[in-house]
Design a protein around this motif. Structure first.
Motif, PDB file in Angstrom:
ATOM      1  N   LEU A  77      -4.086  -3.140  82.258  1.00 45.76           N
ATOM      2  CA  LEU A  77      -4.807  -1.910  82.154  1.00 45.76           C
ATOM      3  C   LEU A  77      -6.103  -1.953  82.994  1.00 45.76           C
ATOM      4  CD1 LEU A  77      -5.050   0.957  81.215  1.00 45.76           C
ATOM      5  CD2 LEU A  77      -6.302  -0.065  79.271  1.00 45.76           C
ATOM      6  N   TYR A  78      -6.880  -3.198  82.889  1.00 44.09           N
ATOM      7  CA  TYR A  78      -7.983  -3.395  83.940  1.00 44.09           C
ATOM      8  C   TYR A  78      -7.697  -3.064  85.350  1.00 44.09           C
ATOM      9  CZ  TYR A  78      -6.230  -8.267  85.116  1.00 44.09           C
ATOM     10  OH  TYR A  78      -5.442  -9.321  85.636  1.00 44.09           O
ATOM     11  N   LEU A  79      -6.552  -3.365  85.820  1.00 40.77           N
ATOM     12  CA  LEU A  79      -6.289  -3.128  87.236  1.00 40.77           C
ATOM     13  C   LEU A  79      -6.490  -1.626  87.404  1.00 40.77           C
ATOM     14  CD1 LEU A  79      -3.182  -5.219  88.017  1.00 40.77           C
ATOM     15  CD2 LEU A  79      -5.503  -5.794  88.737  1.00 40.77           C
ATOM     16  N   LEU A  80      -5.778  -0.740  86.708  1.00 34.78           N
ATOM     17  CA  LEU A  80      -5.869   0.621  86.688  1.00 34.78           C
ATOM     18  C   LEU A  80      -7.377   1.024  86.659  1.00 34.78           C
ATOM     19  CD1 LEU A  80      -2.848   1.928  84.991  1.00 34.78           C
ATOM     20  CD2 LEU A  80      -2.823   1.320  87.382  1.00 34.78           C
ATOM     21  N   ILE A  81      -8.169   0.456  85.854  1.00 40.24           N
ATOM     22  CA  ILE A  81      -9.619   0.640  85.594  1.00 40.24           C
ATOM     23  C   ILE A  81     -10.394   0.394  86.644  1.00 40.24           C
ATOM     24  CG2 ILE A  81     -11.504   0.260  84.107  1.00 40.24           C
ATOM     25  CD1 ILE A  81      -9.825  -0.037  81.892  1.00 40.24           C
ATOM     26  N   SER A  82      -9.992  -0.617  87.382  1.00 43.25           N
ATOM     27  CA  SER A  82     -10.731  -1.013  88.649  1.00 43.25           C
ATOM     28  C   SER A  82     -10.396  -0.082  89.840  1.00 43.25           C
ATOM     29  CB  SER A  82     -10.138  -2.487  89.026  1.00 43.25           C
ATOM     30  OG  SER A  82     -10.616  -3.441  87.941  1.00 43.25           O
ATOM     31  N   LEU A  83      -9.312   0.106  89.890  1.00 45.02           N
ATOM     32  CA  LEU A  83      -8.604   1.230  90.953  1.00 45.02           C
ATOM     33  C   LEU A  83      -9.532   2.440  90.840  1.00 45.02           C
ATOM     34  CD1 LEU A  83      -7.133   1.990  93.245  1.00 45.02           C
ATOM     35  CD2 LEU A  83      -5.198   2.504  91.825  1.00 45.02           C
ATOM     36  N   ASP A  84      -9.544   2.961  89.559  1.00 47.69           N
ATOM     37  CA  ASP A  84     -10.386   4.444  89.162  1.00 47.69           C
ATOM     38  C   ASP A  84     -11.792   4.056  89.801  1.00 47.69           C
ATOM     39  OD1 ASP A  84     -10.831   6.839  87.960  1.00 47.69           O
ATOM     40  OD2 ASP A  84     -11.871   5.899  86.863  1.00 47.69           O
ATOM     41  N   THR A  85     -12.377   3.016  89.421  1.00 51.39           N
ATOM     42  CA  THR A  85     -13.670   2.736  89.875  1.00 51.39           C
ATOM     43  C   THR A  85     -14.079   2.635  91.346  1.00 51.39           C
ATOM     44  OG1 THR A  85     -14.019   1.761  87.575  1.00 51.39           O
ATOM     45  CG2 THR A  85     -15.774   1.410  89.400  1.00 51.39           C
ATOM     46  N   LEU A  86     -13.050   1.903  91.897  1.00 55.10           N
ATOM     47  CA  LEU A  86     -13.094   1.777  93.234  1.00 55.10           C
ATOM     48  C   LEU A  86     -12.937   3.265  93.975  1.00 55.10           C
ATOM     49  CD1 LEU A  86     -10.770  -1.421  93.711  1.00 55.10           C
ATOM     50  CD2 LEU A  86     -13.206  -1.229  94.652  1.00 55.10           C
ATOM     51  N   LEU A  87     -11.993   3.940  93.691  1.00 55.71           N
ATOM     52  CA  LEU A  87     -11.750   5.081  94.217  1.00 55.71           C
ATOM     53  C   LEU A  87     -13.126   6.150  93.884  1.00 55.71           C
ATOM     54  CD1 LEU A  87      -7.998   6.075  93.462  1.00 55.71           C
ATOM     55  CD2 LEU A  87      -8.938   5.389  95.635  1.00 55.71           C
ATOM     56  N   ASP A  88     -13.813   5.897  92.786  1.00 56.45           N
ATOM     57  CA  ASP A  88     -15.031   6.696  92.573  1.00 56.45           C
ATOM     58  C   ASP A  88     -16.301   6.316  93.584  1.00 56.45           C
ATOM     59  OD1 ASP A  88     -16.551   8.497  91.422  1.00 56.45           O
ATOM     60  OD2 ASP A  88     -17.500   6.851  90.258  1.00 56.45           O
ATOM     61  N   GLU A  89     -16.393   4.909  93.864  1.00 52.68           N
ATOM     62  CA  GLU A  89     -17.449   4.534  94.524  1.00 52.68           C
ATOM     63  C   GLU A  89     -17.138   4.071  95.730  1.00 52.68           C
ATOM     64  OE1 GLU A  89     -20.452   3.929  93.412  1.00 52.68           O
ATOM     65  OE2 GLU A  89     -20.185   3.961  91.191  1.00 52.68           O
ATOM     66  N   LEU A  90     -15.826   3.872  96.303  1.00 49.07           N
ATOM     67  CA  LEU A  90     -15.689   3.576  97.874  1.00 49.07           C
ATOM     68  C   LEU A  90     -16.417   2.446  98.322  1.00 49.07           C
ATOM     69  CD1 LEU A  90     -15.089   7.205  99.104  1.00 49.07           C
ATOM     70  CD2 LEU A  90     -13.297   5.564  98.103  1.00 49.07           C
ATOM     71  N   ASN A  91     -16.728   1.473  97.309  1.00 45.38           N
ATOM     72  CA  ASN A  91     -17.534   0.397  97.808  1.00 45.38           C
ATOM     73  C   ASN A  91     -17.372  -0.644  96.683  1.00 45.38           C
ATOM     74  OD1 ASN A  91     -20.213  -1.227  97.489  1.00 45.38           O
ATOM     75  ND2 ASN A  91     -20.508  -0.217  99.451  1.00 45.38           N
ATOM     76  N   VAL A  92     -16.832  -1.941  97.142  1.00 45.05           N
ATOM     77  CA  VAL A  92     -16.543  -2.956  96.171  1.00 45.05           C
ATOM     78  C   VAL A  92     -17.854  -3.547  95.480  1.00 45.05           C
ATOM     79  CG1 VAL A  92     -15.470  -5.292  96.048  1.00 45.05           C
ATOM     80  CG2 VAL A  92     -14.523  -3.608  97.634  1.00 45.05           C
TER      81      VAL A  92
END
Length: 308
Positions: free
Chosen positions: A14-29
Motif C-alpha cells: 500500500l505504501y507504493l500507492l500512498i507514495s504515488l498519491d503524494t508525488l502527484l500532489d507535490e510534483l517534487n520528490v
C-alpha cells in the motif's frame, strides 16, 4: 499482458500507492519525501517500482528544471487514487460515532479573520469547553489556490466565507447574513450622529488590505454615486482595525457582527448609503459529507449561524 492490469492487489504494498498519491500532489520528490517522512532515495525507489507496475514513467522532469510533470497516465490516476485512499483510510479509522469528550480529532477551518470573529470564535470556544486536549481546532487562511485539493485530502475540514465565493465542487450551507455599518471610537469629536454622505467622505477612513490597496468594493460603490472618501491607512487584518479606531479619530465601514465584538470601545452607526448584505456559508468536500466528526463540527457552526 503485463503491468498494472495484471497487478494482484493482494500482493501489492500500500505504501507504493500512498507514495504515488503524494508525488502527484507535490510534483517534487524532495517535498514528497518530507511529507512522507522517508528519505529521498527511498522515495525514488518507490517511484521506480511504480513505473514498473504501471509501465509508464508517471512523472518526468520539468523542462524548467524545477519539479516534475505528470504523464497522461498519471493525470488519469490522480483523482481516483486520492479518492480510493481517502475511502480506505475512512474504512479503517473512522468511528461510527463521534464523541468530543474522547476524540483525538483536529478540525482545520479555512477562513479570514473577519469570518473567524463572526462565526468560528464561538465554535472554537465550544471545542475547548470539553476539556479534552486531544480535541483541537486550527484556523488557516482561505486564499489558498489549492483549497479544494487540500479539502479532498482531508487536510482542511471546512471553508467559511461568502456563499458566492464557495469553490466547486464543494457542498455549501448558508449560515447568516451581515450588514455593513460605520464604526468610530467612543468619544469621537464628531459626536454620534449619523453622517450624511459629504461628512462620511470627509472623514479619515481605515480599510483592510494585504497588499496596501487603498481602494475596496466600498469605494466602487461610492464611485457610482459620484463621490470619493479619504482612505488614510490600511492594515492586513480586520481585527487590527478595532485597535486603530481605539487610538485615532479614523473610522471604518465593516460588517456589523464583526464590530459588535468591540462594542465596549466603538460606536456603530448607520451608513449614509446602501451596501448589499453579504451571506456567509460553510462548505465541505463531498468526500467528508458522511464523516461523523465532520457532521458534528458543521452542526456547531449551524448553531452559531442560527443564533445570528
Amino acid at each position: 499482458m503485463g503491468g498494472i492490469g495484471m497487478f494482484d492487489m493482494k500482493r501489492s504494498e500500500l505504501y507504493l500507492l500512498i507514495s504515488l498519491d503524494t508525488l502527484l500532489d507535490e510534483l517534487n520528490v524532495t517535498r514528497a519525501a518530507q511529507r512522507l517522512h522517508i528519505s529521498q532515495p527511498t522515495l525514488s525507489g518507490h517511484l521506480s517500482r511504480l513505473r514498473e507496475l504501471f509501465q509508464d514513467p508517471l512523472l518526468v522532469p520539468s523542462e524548467t528544471g524545477r519539479g516534475m510533470v505528470p504523464t497522461e497516465r498519471a493525470l488519469a490516476l490522480r483523482s481516483s487514487l486520492a479518492d480510493a485512499l481517502v475511502r480506505l483510510r475512512d474504512a479503517v479509522t473512522q468511528p461510527h460515532e463521534f464523541d468530543p469528550k474522547t476524540s483525538a480529532r483536529t478540525f482545520v477551518v479555512a477562513t479570514n479573520d473577519s469570518v473567524f470573529t463572526i462565526l468560528a470564535l464561538d465554535v472554537m470556544a465550544q471545542v475547548m469547553s470539553y476539556g479534552n486536549p486531544e480535541l483541537r481546532m486550527a484556523v488557516v487562511p482561505a486564499d489558498d489556490a489549492g483549497l479544494v485539493e487540500r479539502m479532498a485530502r482531508r487536510e482542511i475540514d471546512l471553508f467559511l466565507g461568502d456563499i458566492d465565493k464557495v469553490p466547486e465542487p464543494l457542498k455549501a450551507r448558508f449560515l447568516l447574513s451581515d450588514d455593513f455599518v460605520l464604526a468610530q471610537r467612543r468619544g469621537h469629536p464628531r459626536g454620534t450622529g449619523t453622517p450624511d454622505l459629504a461628512e462620511y467622505c470627509a472623514l479619515h477612513h481605515i480599510v483592510v488590505s494585504s497588499r496596501a490597496d487603498f481602494s475596496t468594493p466600498v469605494d466602487m460603490i461610492l464611485e457610482k454615486l459620484g463621490v470619493t472618501r479619504k482612505v488614510v491607512a490600511t492594515v492586513p487584518s480586520y481585527n487590527q482595525v478595532a485597535l486603530v479606531l481605539s487610538q485615532t479619530d479614523a473610522v471604518a465601514s465593516l460588517p456589523q457582527k464583526l464590530l459588535q465584538r468591540y462594542a465596549a470601545f466603538v460606536d456603530l452607526l448607520p451608513l449614509p448609503f446602501d451596501i448589499p448584505s453579504f451571506r456567509l456559508a460553510m462548505a465541505w468536500h463531498p468526500r467528508a459529507h458522511s464523516d461523523p466528526a465532520g457532521i458534528w463540527i458543521r452542526n456547531r457552526f449551524q448553531d452559531v449561524g442560527e443564533r445570528g
